[in-house]
Design an enzyme around this catalytic site. Structure first.
Site, PDB file in Angstrom:
ATOM      1  N   GLY A 113      -8.296 -35.453  15.575  1.00 35.09           N
ATOM      2  CA  GLY A 113      -7.576 -35.349  14.291  1.00 35.09           C
ATOM      3  C   GLY A 113      -8.175 -36.528  13.445  1.00 35.09           C
ATOM      4  N   GLU A 116     -10.899 -35.281  11.747  1.00 41.96           N
ATOM      5  CA  GLU A 116     -10.508 -34.225  10.733  1.00 41.96           C
ATOM      6  C   GLU A 116      -9.840 -34.702   9.531  1.00 41.96           C
ATOM      7  OE1 GLU A 116      -8.664 -32.449  14.306  1.00 41.96           O
ATOM      8  OE2 GLU A 116      -9.627 -30.437  13.740  1.00 41.96           O
TER       9      GLU A 116
HETATM   10  N1  CAA Z   1      -3.562 -39.739  22.104  1.00 46.53           N
HETATM   11  C1  CAA Z   1      -2.573 -40.477  22.519  1.00 46.53           C
HETATM   12  N2  CAA Z   1      -2.829 -41.919  22.971  1.00 46.53           N
HETATM   13  C2  CAA Z   1      -4.132 -42.313  22.420  1.00 46.53           C
HETATM   14  C3  CAA Z   1      -4.985 -41.715  21.941  1.00 46.53           C
HETATM   15  C4  CAA Z   1      -4.405 -40.120  21.403  1.00 46.53           C
HETATM   16  N3  CAA Z   1      -5.538 -39.481  20.948  1.00 46.53           N
HETATM   17  N4  CAA Z   1      -6.292 -42.284  21.779  1.00 46.53           N
HETATM   18  C5  CAA Z   1      -5.800 -43.499  22.411  1.00 46.53           C
HETATM   19  N5  CAA Z   1      -4.432 -43.486  22.911  1.00 46.53           N
HETATM   20  C6  CAA Z   1      -3.893 -44.804  23.608  1.00 46.53           C
HETATM   21  C7  CAA Z   1      -4.437 -44.837  25.134  1.00 46.53           C
HETATM   22  O1  CAA Z   1      -3.670 -43.839  25.976  1.00 46.53           O
HETATM   23  C8  CAA Z   1      -3.919 -46.136  25.194  1.00 46.53           C
HETATM   24  O2  CAA Z   1      -2.563 -46.230  25.543  1.00 46.53           O
HETATM   25  P1  CAA Z   1      -1.949 -47.171  26.946  1.00 46.53           P
HETATM   26  O3  CAA Z   1      -2.319 -48.531  26.218  1.00 46.53           O
HETATM   27  O4  CAA Z   1      -0.573 -46.802  26.356  1.00 46.53           O
HETATM   28  O5  CAA Z   1      -2.581 -46.579  27.907  1.00 46.53           O
HETATM   29  C9  CAA Z   1      -4.225 -46.851  23.946  1.00 46.53           C
HETATM   30  O6  CAA Z   1      -4.452 -45.760  23.013  1.00 46.53           O
HETATM   31  C10 CAA Z   1      -5.681 -47.626  24.022  1.00 46.53           C
HETATM   32  O7  CAA Z   1      -6.638 -46.622  24.471  1.00 46.53           O
HETATM   33  P2  CAA Z   1      -7.904 -46.909  25.424  1.00 46.53           P
HETATM   34  O8  CAA Z   1      -7.178 -47.830  26.546  1.00 46.53           O
HETATM   35  O9  CAA Z   1      -8.134 -45.464  25.839  1.00 46.53           O
HETATM   36  O10 CAA Z   1      -8.894 -47.707  24.692  1.00 46.53           O
HETATM   37  P3  CAA Z   1     -10.257 -47.342  24.970  1.00 46.53           P
HETATM   38  O11 CAA Z   1     -10.889 -48.612  24.176  1.00 46.53           O
HETATM   39  O12 CAA Z   1     -10.592 -47.487  26.423  1.00 46.53           O
HETATM   40  O13 CAA Z   1     -10.824 -45.979  24.442  1.00 46.53           O
HETATM   41  C11 CAA Z   1     -10.907 -44.425  22.993  1.00 46.53           C
HETATM   42  C12 CAA Z   1     -10.665 -45.860  23.232  1.00 46.53           C
HETATM   43  C13 CAA Z   1     -12.540 -44.068  23.235  1.00 46.53           C
HETATM   44  C14 CAA Z   1     -10.896 -44.041  21.584  1.00 46.53           C
HETATM   45  C15 CAA Z   1     -10.082 -43.523  23.943  1.00 46.53           C
HETATM   46  O14 CAA Z   1      -8.804 -44.051  23.569  1.00 46.53           O
HETATM   47  C16 CAA Z   1     -10.191 -41.771  23.770  1.00 46.53           C
HETATM   48  O15 CAA Z   1     -10.948 -41.162  24.294  1.00 46.53           O
HETATM   49  N6  CAA Z   1      -8.676 -41.513  22.997  1.00 46.53           N
HETATM   50  C17 CAA Z   1      -8.593 -40.108  22.710  1.00 46.53           C
HETATM   51  C18 CAA Z   1      -9.677 -39.469  21.753  1.00 46.53           C
HETATM   52  C19 CAA Z   1      -9.409 -38.176  21.587  1.00 46.53           C
HETATM   53  O16 CAA Z   1      -9.740 -37.334  22.806  1.00 46.53           O
HETATM   54  N7  CAA Z   1      -8.978 -37.505  20.540  1.00 46.53           N
HETATM   55  C20 CAA Z   1      -8.986 -36.171  20.266  1.00 46.53           C
HETATM   56  C21 CAA Z   1      -7.394 -36.016  20.520  1.00 46.53           C
HETATM   57  S1  CAA Z   1      -6.881 -33.981  20.719  1.00 46.53           S
HETATM   58  C22 CAA Z   1      -6.831 -33.596  18.784  1.00 46.53           C
HETATM   59  O17 CAA Z   1      -7.108 -34.523  17.922  1.00 46.53           O
HETATM   60  C23 CAA Z   1      -6.642 -32.283  18.345  1.00 46.53           C
HETATM   61  C24 CAA Z   1      -6.822 -32.024  17.194  1.00 46.53           C
HETATM   62  O18 CAA Z   1      -7.761 -31.627  16.835  1.00 46.53           O
HETATM   63  C25 CAA Z   1      -5.426 -31.523  16.325  1.00 46.53           C
END
Ligand code: CAA
Length: 262
Positions: A113, A116
């Site tokens: 998102g 996006e």
């Molecule tokens: N939703 C909710 N929480 C999220 C998040 C997300 N998209 N991205 C990161 N966070 C949270 C993590 O859960 C973590 O929370 P806690 O400290 O409470 O555990 C905090 O943010 C820090 O994140 P990380 O510890 O994971 O940080 P990192 O440096 O190790 O990794 C990252 C960074 C690669 C961005 C990783 O956080 C990640 O892969 N995030 C998700 C990315 C993703 O998949 N996005 C797509 C979401 S689905 C979507 O967007 C659908 C749509 O089209 C509508």
């Protein structure tokens, strides 16, 4: 929601509204409250006569927006899943249709998102640490805030398909190469560069800028013939403005124009 709980900031200075997604503990992930607040911030910017350009960015130095909030999405069923997608799409449409130019200042992760959200802006500048991707298929979903439609229109079907089907991330340099972003800058120079470009836009005729954006945006949904007709109509409309007279008079008098937005 109290002001201290706010996930979105808006600052207005010198005609530029800087809207910041501010949920750094979750890497600025978009839950539905944040979507709603972003919508309100954009409505404020749209109706504020002091605002001519909007810059959209994320709080902190790590993320623009790391996507929709996965914790929220993990609870969704078929019906509210569709509603979650529509809610996000509504915000992206509002940004795309914002009559004022919107520049994305992508200052870190722009995933799902978040990518996006950047795609709904008129153009994107990125910091060197920016990372783009649509990782949704790895979560068992597809991009739901417009990514399947806007990414191929911007970078071409083949490149978009590769990103969407593999979920692979790309760095800022690759994003520049494929035309996903216009410029890559050191993090500290990102917002100043966006402001400089915003300033260049603000020095032009505001009605002309607005109509040029409308011609490009609405035209992209039309056939070439229909798009050209729209362009001619808006060109005609511009000719009725005081700004056009002032712009051309100033050129002929070899001075800077003073546009009034009228
Ligand atoms: N939703 C909710 N929480 C999220 C998040 C997300 N998209 N991205 C990161 N966070 C949270 C993590 O859960 C973590 O929370 P806690 O400290 O409470 O555990 C905090 O943010 C820090 O994140 P990380 O510890 O994971 O940080 P990192 O440096 O190790 O990794 C990252 C960074 C690669 C961005 C990783 O956080 C990640 O892969 N995030 C998700 C990315 C993703 O998949 N996005 C797509 C979401 S689905 C979507 O967007 C659908 C749509 O089209 C509508």
């Amino acid at each position: 929601m109290s002001e201290t709980d706010s996930n979105v900031g808006i600052e207005i200075e010198a005609g530029i509204a800087t809207i910041t997604v501010d949920r750094p503990k979750k890497l600025n992930a978009l839950d539905n409250d944040t979507l709603e607040e972003l919508g309100e911030a954009f409505q404020d910017a749209i109706f504020d006569d002091e605002v001519g350009v909007v810059i959209l960015t994320g709080a902190g130095e790590k993320a623009f927006v790391a996507g929709a909030d996965i914790e929220m999405l993990s609870r969704q069923g078929v019906l509210d899943g569709k509603q979650n997608s529509l809610l996000g799409q509504d915000l992206m449409d509002l940004i795309e249709d914002c009559p004022k130019p919107v520049i994305a200042a992508v200052n870190g992760f722009a995933l799902g998102g978040g990518c996006e959200l950047a795609l709904a802006c008129d153009f994107r500048y990125a910091s060197e640490n920016a990372v783009f991707g649509l990782p949704e298929v790895g979560l068992g979903i597809l991009p739901g805030y417009g990514g399947t439609q806007r990414l191929p229109r911007l970078v071409g079907t083949g490149r978009a398909m590769e990103m969407i089907l593999t979920g692979a991330r790309i760095d800022a340099g690759e994003a520049l190469r494929i035309g996903l972003v216009n410029r890559v800058l050191p993090l500290g120079e990102l917002l100043p560069a966006c402001r400089e470009t915003a300033g260049a836009i603000l020095s032009k005729g505001p009605l002309a800028v607005q109509m040029a954006k409308e011609a490009v945006r609405r035209g992209s949904l039309l056939s070439l013939k229909e798009g050209l007709a729209l362009e001619a109509d808006l060109f005609g409309l511009c000719s009725a403005t005081e700004d056009m007279r002032e712009g051309m008079k100033a050129f002929l008098e070899k001075r800077k124009p003073e546009f009034k937005g009228a």
